[in-house]
Design an enzyme around this catalytic site. Structure first.
Site, PDB file in Angstrom:
ATOM      1  N   CYS A   1       9.446 -42.317  16.020  1.00 30.35           N
ATOM      2  CA  CYS A   1       9.444 -42.920  14.695  1.00 30.35           C
ATOM      3  C   CYS A   1       8.004 -43.123  14.213  1.00 30.35           C
ATOM      4  O   CYS A   1       7.110 -43.437  15.000  1.00 30.35           O
ATOM      5  CB  CYS A   1      10.179 -44.249  14.719  1.00 30.35           C
ATOM      6  SG  CYS A   1      11.949 -44.117  15.036  1.00 30.35           S
TER       7      CYS A   1
ATOM      8  N   CYS B   1      12.632 -46.206  25.341  1.00 30.98           N
ATOM      9  CA  CYS B   1      13.410 -46.697  24.207  1.00 30.98           C
ATOM     10  C   CYS B   1      14.824 -47.098  24.588  1.00 30.98           C
ATOM     11  O   CYS B   1      15.525 -47.727  23.793  1.00 30.98           O
ATOM     12  CB  CYS B   1      13.472 -45.642  23.110  1.00 30.98           C
ATOM     13  SG  CYS B   1      14.304 -44.125  23.611  1.00 30.98           S
TER      14      CYS B   1
ATOM     15  N   CYS C   1      15.675 -52.796  17.856  1.00 30.52           N
ATOM     16  CA  CYS C   1      15.540 -51.726  16.867  1.00 30.52           C
ATOM     17  C   CYS C   1      15.931 -50.389  17.471  1.00 30.52           C
ATOM     18  O   CYS C   1      16.681 -49.614  16.876  1.00 30.52           O
ATOM     19  CB  CYS C   1      14.110 -51.689  16.338  1.00 30.52           C
ATOM     20  SG  CYS C   1      13.878 -50.530  14.966  1.00 30.52           S
ATOM     21  N   CYS C   2      15.429 -50.091  18.671  1.00 26.71           N
ATOM     22  CA  CYS C   2      15.770 -48.842  19.358  1.00 26.71           C
ATOM     23  C   CYS C   2      17.270 -48.769  19.644  1.00 26.71           C
ATOM     24  O   CYS C   2      17.884 -47.697  19.547  1.00 26.71           O
ATOM     25  CB  CYS C   2      14.984 -48.714  20.658  1.00 26.71           C
ATOM     26  SG  CYS C   2      13.223 -48.343  20.456  1.00 26.71           S
TER      27      CYS C   2
ATOM     28  N   CYS D   1       6.011 -46.325  15.058  1.00 27.75           N
ATOM     29  CA  CYS D   1       5.868 -46.597  16.495  1.00 27.75           C
ATOM     30  C   CYS D   1       5.100 -45.498  17.224  1.00 27.75           C
ATOM     31  O   CYS D   1       5.075 -45.480  18.459  1.00 27.75           O
ATOM     32  CB  CYS D   1       7.247 -46.768  17.137  1.00 27.75           C
ATOM     33  SG  CYS D   1       8.220 -48.092  16.409  1.00 27.75           S
TER      34      CYS D   1
END
Length: 249
Positions: free
Chosen positions: A204, A232, A121-122, A207
């Protein structure tokens, strides 16, 4: 790293020691013939750097990575910052195809399922857009502080990022959290409202959480993971370690 880059990195590290924040930014601008890019997350450290760039009217591009999962408060401080300093913060977004494929594979919140899923995702929302933001830049400015985490404790003011082929500078590296807060308070710098709610490091929304008394600053980032793995990918190398000049020379 070329001989020229090595000498420049060494000279900047020496000159940074005697310079204030604005002076460090001026040194970076003077050291480059091409693009100098500052990536901001709109947290308090980055707001201090934005203030110095705006007040000094330095020819340094300010950009941010809009992951699509930011807090409303982050967008609010983004707008207030542009208005206060009369500047535009450039936005870089995830590639639409990559994002669609990511969500198709893991679902909208699949990053909670495993470290690999979170890193994917990162990679999509932050690392790939960063590569586009820094394309063609000679110097990258980041808001890292040495006391934020064990990962960052041994970083230097100025390093050569071998992976990206540019110089990376952290002009706040020797600042404490208190130093940054004091600077922003004295200069009436716009701040993210979440800081007053215990959010120290803001990323985010899914997170990030507020930290509890006594917790380290980055405990609120990816709180469900092992503390040793909380990066990240923006500031680490392919081996998973923080990028440092001595490892990249």
């Amino acid at each position: 790293m070329t001989e020229i880059s090595s000498k420049l990195v060494g000279r900047l590290n020496e000159d940074f020691a005697a310079a204030d924040l604005a002076g460090r930014l001026r040194l970076l601008r003077q050291a480059a013939e091409g693009r100098v890019v500052f990536t901001t997350s709109l947290g308090i450290e980055d707001q201090a750097i934005t203030h110095a760039i705006g007040v000094e009217k330095l020819d340094i591009e300010i950009v941010t990575l809009d992951t699509g999962r930011l807090f409303p408060e982050t967008y609010d401080v983004w707008a207030r910052t542009e208005q206060k300093y009369g500047l535009r913060i450039g936005a870089f977004y995830p590639d639409a195809t990559m994002l669609q494929e990511l969500i198709s594979r893991q679902g909208i919140n699949g990053f909670y399922e495993s470290l690999e899923a979170r890193k994917a995702c990162c990679e999509t929302r932050k690392v790939e857009p960063l590569a586009r933001a820094l394309k063609g830049a000679q110097i990258w400015i980041a808001g890292l502080r040495a006391d934020q985490s064990a990962h960052r404790a041994n970083a230097r003011f100025v390093e050569f990022d071998q992976t990206r082929g540019l110089i990376k500078a952290s002009p706040l590296l020797d600042f404490s959290r208190e130093d940054v807060v004091d600077f922003c308070t004295r200069n009436d710098v716009p701040a993210n409202a979440l800081h007053e709610q215990g959010f120290v490091s803001i990323g985010c929304a899914p997170c990030t959480r507020a930290i509890q008394p006594g917790e380290p600053e980055r405990a609120g980032r990816w709180w469900w993971e092992d503390e040793a793995k909380k990066e990240c990918g923006l500031h680490i190398g392919a081996d998973g370690k923080i990028r440092r000049a001595k490892e990249l020379a």
